[in-house]
Enzyme design. Sequence first.
Site, PDB file in Angstrom:
ATOM      1  N   CYS A   7     -17.125  -7.333 -20.114  1.00 23.56           N
ATOM      2  CA  CYS A   7     -16.488  -8.169 -19.096  1.00 23.56           C
ATOM      3  C   CYS A   7     -17.517  -8.442 -18.005  1.00 23.56           C
ATOM      4  CB  CYS A   7     -15.204  -7.532 -18.559  1.00 23.56           C
ATOM      5  SG  CYS A   7     -15.424  -6.081 -17.503  1.00 23.56           S
ATOM      6  N   ARG A  13     -11.614  -4.607 -16.882  1.00 24.35           N
ATOM      7  CA  ARG A  13     -11.138  -4.937 -18.222  1.00 24.35           C
ATOM      8  C   ARG A  13     -11.858  -4.189 -19.335  1.00 24.35           C
ATOM      9  NH1 ARG A  13     -11.965 -11.279 -17.601  1.00 24.35           N
ATOM     10  NH2 ARG A  13     -13.720 -10.448 -16.413  1.00 24.35           N
ATOM     11  N   ASP A 123      -8.881 -11.370 -15.252  1.00 19.91           N
ATOM     12  CA  ASP A 123      -9.538 -10.333 -14.457  1.00 19.91           C
ATOM     13  C   ASP A 123      -8.570  -9.871 -13.370  1.00 19.91           C
ATOM     14  OD1 ASP A 123     -11.198  -8.669 -13.032  1.00 19.91           O
ATOM     15  OD2 ASP A 123     -12.835 -10.113 -12.871  1.00 19.91           O
TER      16      ASP A 123
END
Length: 157
Positions: A7, A13, A123
């Site tokens: 990520c 994440r 996100d």
Amino acid sequence: MRILMVCLGNICRSPLAEGILRHKVEQAGLDWEVDSAGTNSYHTGEPPHKLSQKVARLNGIEICDQRARRFTAADMDRYDIIYALAGDVLDEVRRIAGKAFRPEKTRLLMDELYPGQQMDVPDPWYGEEPGYHEVYKMIDQVCEAIINNNRMTVGRP
């Protein structure tokens, strides 16, 4: 099999994705290596975000020992599959890898459930705790699909 989850900062994440898939791999008795990285170095050396840790812990997974690191071109050779958690992350993976980029090894994580839909895992960084729970749920579902797809591939029940 060696899998890398990527990520942006490697604190929200991808640490969840690493923890969830690693947990499912252990439960399935598979001999896989699972790791995570970020495309920037803003949080290098830091543990996962406190809400990522909390949500993982509420689901029986401990990720507090993970530390953020930056994705490197060398990761292209080290891992069999590199999952980007969003399209912009995949673009950055391609840019960082440069000539080492191998498109056959890289894909969006959500393509495992929704092929070709170019679906991102949002996100949760700027949001509140419920966003982390939603991200956990999305990642958990796709990690289950990854495990089930492997079972079918190798003829496991």
